[in-house]
Design an enzyme around this catalytic site. Structure first.
Site, mmCIF file in Angstrom:
data_model
loop_
_atom_site.group_PDB
_atom_site.id
_atom_site.type_symbol
_atom_site.label_atom_id
_atom_site.label_comp_id
_atom_site.label_asym_id
_atom_site.label_seq_id
_atom_site.Cartn_x
_atom_site.Cartn_y
_atom_site.Cartn_z
ATOM 1 N N ARG A 55 0.802 -1.224 0.000
ATOM 2 C CA ARG A 55 0.000 0.000 0.000
ATOM 3 C C ARG A 55 0.836 1.277 0.000
ATOM 4 O O ARG A 55 0.579 2.199 -0.785
ATOM 5 C CB ARG A 55 -0.918 0.048 1.227
ATOM 6 C CG ARG A 55 -2.221 -0.665 1.054
ATOM 7 C CD ARG A 55 -2.631 -1.272 2.362
ATOM 8 N NE ARG A 55 -1.676 -2.301 2.701
ATOM 9 C CZ ARG A 55 -1.768 -3.553 2.223
ATOM 10 N NH1 ARG A 55 -2.767 -3.912 1.504
ATOM 11 N NH2 ARG A 55 -0.827 -4.440 2.499
ATOM 12 N N THR A 56 1.790 1.366 0.904
ATOM 13 C CA THR A 56 2.492 2.643 1.066
ATOM 14 C C THR A 56 3.282 2.976 -0.196
ATOM 15 O O THR A 56 3.155 4.064 -0.764
ATOM 16 C CB THR A 56 3.414 2.587 2.297
ATOM 17 O OG1 THR A 56 2.666 2.098 3.405
ATOM 18 C CG2 THR A 56 3.965 3.962 2.618
ATOM 19 N N LYS A 84 25.784 -4.450 -0.596
ATOM 20 C CA LYS A 84 27.264 -4.479 -0.678
ATOM 21 C C LYS A 84 27.900 -3.813 0.532
ATOM 22 O O LYS A 84 29.107 -3.615 0.572
ATOM 23 C CB LYS A 84 27.719 -3.740 -1.935
ATOM 24 C CG LYS A 84 27.179 -4.284 -3.232
ATOM 25 C CD LYS A 84 27.716 -3.432 -4.382
ATOM 26 C CE LYS A 84 26.714 -3.340 -5.502
ATOM 27 N NZ LYS A 84 27.010 -2.232 -6.427
ATOM 28 N N ARG A 105 11.219 3.681 3.789
ATOM 29 C CA ARG A 105 10.838 2.719 4.839
ATOM 30 C C ARG A 105 12.078 1.938 5.243
ATOM 31 O O ARG A 105 12.827 1.466 4.377
ATOM 32 C CB ARG A 105 9.753 1.762 4.359
ATOM 33 C CG ARG A 105 9.458 0.655 5.356
ATOM 34 C CD ARG A 105 8.274 -0.187 4.985
ATOM 35 N NE ARG A 105 7.029 0.560 5.140
ATOM 36 C CZ ARG A 105 5.807 0.038 4.983
ATOM 37 N NH1 ARG A 105 5.681 -1.240 4.669
ATOM 38 N NH2 ARG A 105 4.734 0.772 5.154
ATOM 39 N N HIS A 133 4.753 5.697 11.617
ATOM 40 C CA HIS A 133 4.322 5.542 10.226
ATOM 41 C C HIS A 133 3.386 6.731 9.937
ATOM 42 O O HIS A 133 2.175 6.576 9.816
ATOM 43 C CB HIS A 133 3.608 4.204 10.065
ATOM 44 C CG HIS A 133 3.346 3.778 8.649
ATOM 45 N ND1 HIS A 133 3.492 4.612 7.555
ATOM 46 C CD2 HIS A 133 2.918 2.581 8.145
ATOM 47 C CE1 HIS A 133 3.172 3.953 6.463
ATOM 48 N NE2 HIS A 133 2.827 2.716 6.791
HETATM 49 N N1 CP Z 1 -0.383 -0.061 5.806
HETATM 50 C C1 CP Z 1 0.825 -0.322 5.258
HETATM 51 O O1 CP Z 1 1.812 0.300 5.618
HETATM 52 O O2 CP Z 1 0.819 -1.289 4.313
HETATM 53 P P1 CP Z 1 2.082 -1.763 3.482
HETATM 54 O O3 CP Z 1 3.025 -2.431 4.454
HETATM 55 O O4 CP Z 1 1.559 -2.696 2.443
HETATM 56 O O5 CP Z 1 2.717 -0.539 2.910
#
Ligand code: CP
Length: 307
Positions: A55-56, A84, A105, A133
């Site tokens: 999603r993100t 590496k 991320r 998040h």
């Molecule tokens: N909600 C969320 O962060 O989903 P993903 O891990 O798929 O990005």
């Protein structure tokens, strides 16, 4: 008079205040309504995902492409020079020269903050370990406001893995800016960490801790479920023991009120049975889809193309 976010990184809800969150919500609503077309035209965004995501990452891609921008990146550390031995700071110092903003991320808490200290462009934290998040929280708050008009006066249950779940940690900080009551529903092993409950006490936010979902859930405006995250457990036996707890199915949702909305950041494993997807209170896919306008508004504000 708007709030100027130009050049700003989004690392933690702790860096924000209520007015800023509400301003972002207002701009997200405008974007969703079709204002600010082409707001990322001429802009390039990099996505550095050292951890998996559906999603993100893809909603950022969709957000940028739909608004006329360009986006590139990697979806695992295995396909980057991290493999590496390159350091995070060297990666950021390099990519900062290729783009106007970086969405990142990483499994290490604090990685996004560190990246923001060496980048020349805004860093958007797309999740750092069990910490924060923020963009998930923005779309969560946006969805709640769409459904109930405001956050003030609402009672919100957070259920599942409250110890390691970064989405609930971010959301808790954001909700603390509002006049809310919170209920934490989790096994003992996965309780909300004390530093977060201490934080709520300093802010004067009322919270309850429930071992299980019971008839008290009928008073909730929102029940925010989270996945029991296997990858956060040091002991796989412990995961096996608790993974079946706190499942929502046709029977257990009878405990909820007629206007208790069911939210989830997704992905789910088995904590929400597919049989309830058609229930009008189940809004988790609508919630995920709100990631696009909210992330468009966020990038527009960070890049100064909307004010
Ligand atoms: N909600 C969320 O962060 O989903 P993903 O891990 O798929 O990005």
């Amino acid at each position: 008079m708007g709030i100027d976010f130009k050049g700003r990184s989004f690392i933690s809800l702790s860096d924000m205040n209520k007015e800023e969150i509400l301003y972002l919500m207002e701009k997200s609503g405008e974007v969703k309504a079709g204002k600010h077309k082409g707001l990322l035209s001429g802009k390039t965004v990099a996505t550095l995902f050292f951890e998996p995501s559906t999603r993100t990452r893809l909603s950022f891609e969709s957000a940028v492409l739909q608004q006329g921008g360009q986006i590139f990146g990697f979806s695992s550390s295995a396909s980057s020079s991290t493999q590496k031995g390159e350091s995070l700071t060297d990666t950021i110092k390099t990519v900062t020269g290729y783009c106007d903003a970086i969405v990142m991320r990483h499994k290490i808490e604090g990685a996004a903050r560190r990246a923001s200290q060496v980048a020349d462009v805004p860093i958007i934290n797309a999740g750092d370990g069990a910490n924060q998040h923020p963009t998930q929280t923005f779309l969560d708050i946006f969805t709640m406001m769409e459904k109930k008009g405001s956050i003030d006066g609402k009672t919100i249950g957070l259920m599942g893995d409250l110890k390691y779940g970064r989405t609930t940690h971010s959301l808790l900080v954001a909700l603390s800016f509002f006049d809310v009551r919170l209920a934490f529903i989790s096994p003992q092993e996965l309780k909300m960490p004390e530093h977060y409950t201490d934080f709520l006490k300093t802010k004067g936010i009322e919270f309850m801790e429930w071992d299980v979902l019971d008839e008290k859930a009928g008073d909730l405006d929102f029940l925010y479920c989270t996945r029991i995250q296997k990858e956060r457990f040091f002991d796989p036996m412990e995961y096996e023991r608790v993974k079946g707890s706190y499942i929502l199915d046709k029977e257990s949702i009878q405990l909820l009120g007629d206007s208790t909305y069911i939210m989830h950041p997704l992905p789910r494993v088995d904590e929400i049975a597919e049989e309830i997807d058609e229930d009008e209170r189940a809004i988790y896919f609508e919630q995920a889809h709100n990631g696009v306008p909210v992330r468009q508004a966020l990038l527009g504000l960070a890049l100064g193309t909307i004010r």
